[in-house]
Design a protein around this motif. Structure first.
Motif, PDB file in Angstrom:
ATOM      1  N   UNK A   1       0.852  -1.244   0.069  1.00 28.10           N
ATOM      2  CA  UNK A   1       0.276   0.062  -0.196  1.00 28.10           C
ATOM      3  C   UNK A   1       0.826   1.401  -0.125  1.00 28.10           C
ATOM      4  N   UNK A   2       1.952   1.297   0.790  1.00 32.81           N
ATOM      5  CA  UNK A   2       2.863   2.230   0.905  1.00 32.81           C
ATOM      6  C   UNK A   2       3.355   2.793  -0.245  1.00 32.81           C
ATOM      7  N   UNK A   3       3.834   1.768  -1.246  1.00 29.68           N
ATOM      8  CA  UNK A   3       4.337   2.276  -2.690  1.00 29.68           C
ATOM      9  C   UNK A   3       3.429   3.211  -3.263  1.00 29.68           C
ATOM     10  N   UNK A   4       1.959   3.188  -3.224  1.00 35.06           N
ATOM     11  CA  UNK A   4       1.332   3.770  -3.959  1.00 35.06           C
ATOM     12  C   UNK A   4       0.655   5.072  -3.194  1.00 35.06           C
TER      13      UNK A   4
ATOM     14  N   UNK B   1       4.851  12.947  -4.283  1.00 37.00           N
ATOM     15  CA  UNK B   1       3.548  13.671  -4.144  1.00 37.00           C
ATOM     16  C   UNK B   1       2.294  12.704  -4.357  1.00 37.00           C
ATOM     17  N   UNK B   2       2.430  11.637  -3.405  1.00 38.76           N
ATOM     18  CA  UNK B   2       1.294  10.730  -3.372  1.00 38.76           C
ATOM     19  C   UNK B   2       0.522  11.290  -2.352  1.00 38.76           C
ATOM     20  N   UNK B   3      -0.746  10.526  -2.189  1.00 37.78           N
ATOM     21  CA  UNK B   3      -1.703  10.692  -1.512  1.00 37.78           C
ATOM     22  C   UNK B   3      -1.261  11.321  -0.164  1.00 37.78           C
ATOM     23  N   UNK B   4      -0.395  10.812   0.623  1.00 40.32           N
ATOM     24  CA  UNK B   4       0.197  11.260   1.960  1.00 40.32           C
ATOM     25  C   UNK B   4       0.632  12.604   1.776  1.00 40.32           C
ATOM     26  N   UNK B   5       1.402  12.991   0.935  1.00 40.58           N
ATOM     27  CA  UNK B   5       1.822  14.447   0.721  1.00 40.58           C
ATOM     28  C   UNK B   5       0.592  15.362   0.342  1.00 40.58           C
TER      29      UNK B   5
ATOM     30  N   UNK C   1       2.437   6.353   0.254  1.00 39.77           N
ATOM     31  CA  UNK C   1       3.164   7.024   1.225  1.00 39.77           C
ATOM     32  C   UNK C   1       4.518   7.497   0.545  1.00 39.77           C
ATOM     33  N   UNK C   2       4.919   6.496  -0.446  1.00 39.49           N
ATOM     34  CA  UNK C   2       6.366   6.584  -0.926  1.00 39.49           C
ATOM     35  C   UNK C   2       6.726   7.784  -2.008  1.00 39.49           C
TER      36      UNK C   2
END
Length: 271
Positions: A14-17, A23-27, A19-20
């Motif tokens: 999940x984190x590869x899509x 400019x991913x969804x996390x950011x 968090x990592x």
């Protein structure tokens, strides 16, 4: 209003899509690059994903910002999936529904998210809501516009409509009742991804190794990201993407798509 993302392809953490990517969804929860409405998506988040051999997705949702949840960061590092839908939320109106108001919403094999807002909520959709059975209204997971839009989509799915028709008819119905609504909808069944653009941004990436990402905005600077025109229905599998113009309830059709935009296959070489 929010940012969301769906993926179907080879299994990966999940984190590869989420968090990592730079400019991913996390950011995007605090620094989106293409968000037209709102600036910080800190009113909750959620991720739904599919395990091998199980058609019913798991969900992890919280009422707070994604960056404050260390448990999710650890989970995202080790859980792998071949399909997911995730969202970070900027609430249109403050409410007491907490994580129940955070996408993805779920029923059976489906996961759903709404990026946008219904104009004139809740009064504008009172006549539309009355078309649903009372039991479905009483069992809404949250008291927000996205939950009602999901109920309208789900009613059509359960009546036998395919995903594309269910989203299209719901968008047209809501847009007719509440003009100026923003209705970017995102739906997956674990194998395909279906989405609409109606007032906000949407992009897709067909990855050469297999897999399709559909997101409110690109999670990196890969030049192969393609923006989806407004008033469009997107239907994607792990290898193909199809775009179909949607007709405005007022009678105006969306601009015609070019021949190279209407169909893309990730199996084809890309320049």
């Amino acid at each position: 209003m929010c940012r969301h993302l769906a993926y179907a392809g080879p299994a990966e953490p999940l984190g590869d899509l989420i968090m990592a990517p730079p400019h991913g969804l996390y950011r995007q929860s605090w620094a989106p690059r293409h968000q037209r409405y709102g600036t910080v998506n800190a009113d909750g988040f959620g991720v739904g994903w599919y395990a091998d051999g199980d058609p019913v997705p798991a969900r992890y949702r919280r009422a707070g910002p994604i960056w404050a949840d260390q448990s999710f960061a650890d989970l995202a590092r080790v859980v792998r999936t071949g399909a997911l839908l995730a969202a970070v939320r900027d609430a249109t109106l403050a409410g007491a529904d907490a994580e129940a108001a955070a996408a993805p919403f779920a029923a059976g094999a489906w996961l759903f998210s709404h990026n946008g807002a219904v104009a004139g909520w809740p009064g504008s959709l009172a006549p539309v809501a009355a078309t649903l059975p009372p039991g479905e209204l009483l069992s809404l997971e949250a008291r927000n516009d996205s939950a009602l839009v999901w109920a309208l989509v789900l009613a059509r799915l359960r009546a036998g409509d395919d995903e594309g028709r269910a989203l299209t008819e719901t968008v047209l119905e809501v847009a007719a009742a509440a003009p100026a609504s923003r209705l970017n909808l995102l739906l997956t069944n674990g194998s395909t991804v279906t989405a609409t653009t109606w007032g906000d941004t949407l992009w897709y990436l067909s990855r050469p190794g297999g897999g399709t990402v559909v997101a409110s905005e690109p999670y990196d600077d890969d030049p192969h990201w393609r923006e989806v025109p407004d008033r469009t229905l997107l239907t994607a599998s792990r290898t193909d993407v199809r775009l179909t113009p949607l007709k405005d309830p007022g009678g105006a059709a969306a601009p015609a798509l070019g021949p190279t935009d209407a169909f893309v296959s990730a199996k084809e070489p890309r320049t």
